[in-house]
Design an enzyme around this catalytic site. Structure first.
Site, short mmCIF file in Angstrom:
data_model
loop_
_atom_site.label_atom_id
_atom_site.label_comp_id
_atom_site.label_asym_id
_atom_site.label_seq_id
_atom_site.Cartn_x
_atom_site.Cartn_y
_atom_site.Cartn_z
N GLY A 49 -23.38 -60.56 1.22
CA GLY A 49 -23.84 -59.40 0.84
C GLY A 49 -24.92 -59.81 -0.20
N GLN A 54 -30.61 -59.37 -7.32
CA GLN A 54 -30.70 -60.76 -7.32
C GLN A 54 -32.25 -61.62 -6.73
OE1 GLN A 54 -26.75 -60.54 -5.10
NE2 GLN A 54 -26.76 -62.47 -5.85
N CYS A 99 -20.79 -66.11 -5.30
CA CYS A 99 -21.98 -65.14 -5.50
C CYS A 99 -23.30 -66.02 -5.44
CB CYS A 99 -21.84 -64.46 -6.84
SG CYS A 99 -23.48 -63.55 -7.22
N LEU A 100 -24.38 -65.63 -4.48
CA LEU A 100 -25.53 -66.32 -4.19
C LEU A 100 -26.21 -66.68 -5.30
CD1 LEU A 100 -26.76 -64.44 -0.98
CD2 LEU A 100 -25.73 -66.71 -0.94
N HIS A 141 -18.40 -55.98 -5.68
CA HIS A 141 -19.16 -57.20 -6.04
C HIS A 141 -20.60 -56.68 -5.97
CE1 HIS A 141 -20.14 -61.51 -6.23
NE2 HIS A 141 -21.34 -60.87 -5.87
N GLU A 142 -21.15 -56.14 -5.11
CA GLU A 142 -22.68 -55.74 -5.12
C GLU A 142 -22.92 -54.63 -5.95
OE1 GLU A 142 -24.20 -58.24 -4.04
OE2 GLU A 142 -22.74 -59.03 -2.50
N HIS A 145 -23.58 -55.63 -9.54
CA HIS A 145 -24.91 -56.45 -9.69
C HIS A 145 -25.70 -55.29 -10.17
CE1 HIS A 145 -24.63 -60.52 -8.52
NE2 HIS A 145 -24.20 -60.12 -7.32
NI NI Z 1 -23.05 -61.49 -6.13
#
Ligand code: NI
Length: 192
Positions: A49, A54, A99-100, A141-142, A145
């Site tokens: 995701g 981000q 998380c990226l 999660h997304e 953000h």
């Molecule tokens: Ni993330």
């Protein structure tokens, strides 16, 4: 399409306030291009995701990998524009989440097992998703953000310091790698 640089914690852009995409612009070329770039960026990092914030963009846009969303292995990602969580089940589960923006870091996070989320698609139509398990976790999660909330906000002060120290090391390594080989790809499985 382009692979965009993913912003890493603690870079302040991750906490920037996000904005709804005006409905007249949902299917416009600018948003389509942003979504294409987000898709390519997410796949190049093996992410499950990704949120536009981000990559430093304020638009309220998130993606979920199509397989995580219950589709086939090669299903296209689900694109959610202006997503809203309509309902979260009381039943929860704690599982490690990556998380990226935090490469190599996993944090146990309690999430609702089911989530109902509404959003707009690139066709400008509103749709509602009833998600379970990892799909529901990824959506939570997304959407976090979009309010600047990240996995580091679920841990205590001691662990937060450890994460900050690790991320400083990541930033150093990223700077070194940028000099050596700008096209290096990272592979983090199940990273949101
Ligand atoms: Ni993330």
């Amino acid at each position: 399409m382009a692979i965009l640089r993913i912003i890493k914690y603690p870079e302040p852009e991750l906490r920037q306030s996000t904005q709804e995409v005006p409905l007249a612009e949902v299917g416009a070329p600018g948003i389509r291009r942003l979504v294409e770039d987000l898709v390519e960026t997410m796949y190049s990092h093996n992410g499950a995701g990704l949120a536009a914030v981000q990559v430093g963009r304020p638009e309220r846009i998130i993606l979920i990998d199509g397989h995580v969303a219950g589709g086939a292995e090669d299903a296209p990602p689900v694109v959610l524009i202006n997503p809203t969580i309509e309902h979260l089940a009381d039943e929860t589960e704690t599982a490690d989440e990556g998380c990226l923006s935090f490469p190599g870091i996993f944090v146990p996070i309690k999430r609702s097992l089911q989530a109902r989320v509404s959003a707009y698609g690139l066709d400008g139509k509103c749709f509602t998703i009833e998600a379970e398990g990892l799909y529901a976790r990824a959506l939570q999660h997304e959407t976090d953000h979009l309010t600047g909330r990240m996995i580091v906000d679920f841990v205590g002060a001691v662990k937060r310091e450890i994460i900050k120290r690790k991320m400083k090391r990541v930033a150093r390594e990223e700077a070194e790698e940028a000099e050596e080989s700008p096209a290096r790809r990272v592979s983090d499985a199940k990273t949101l």
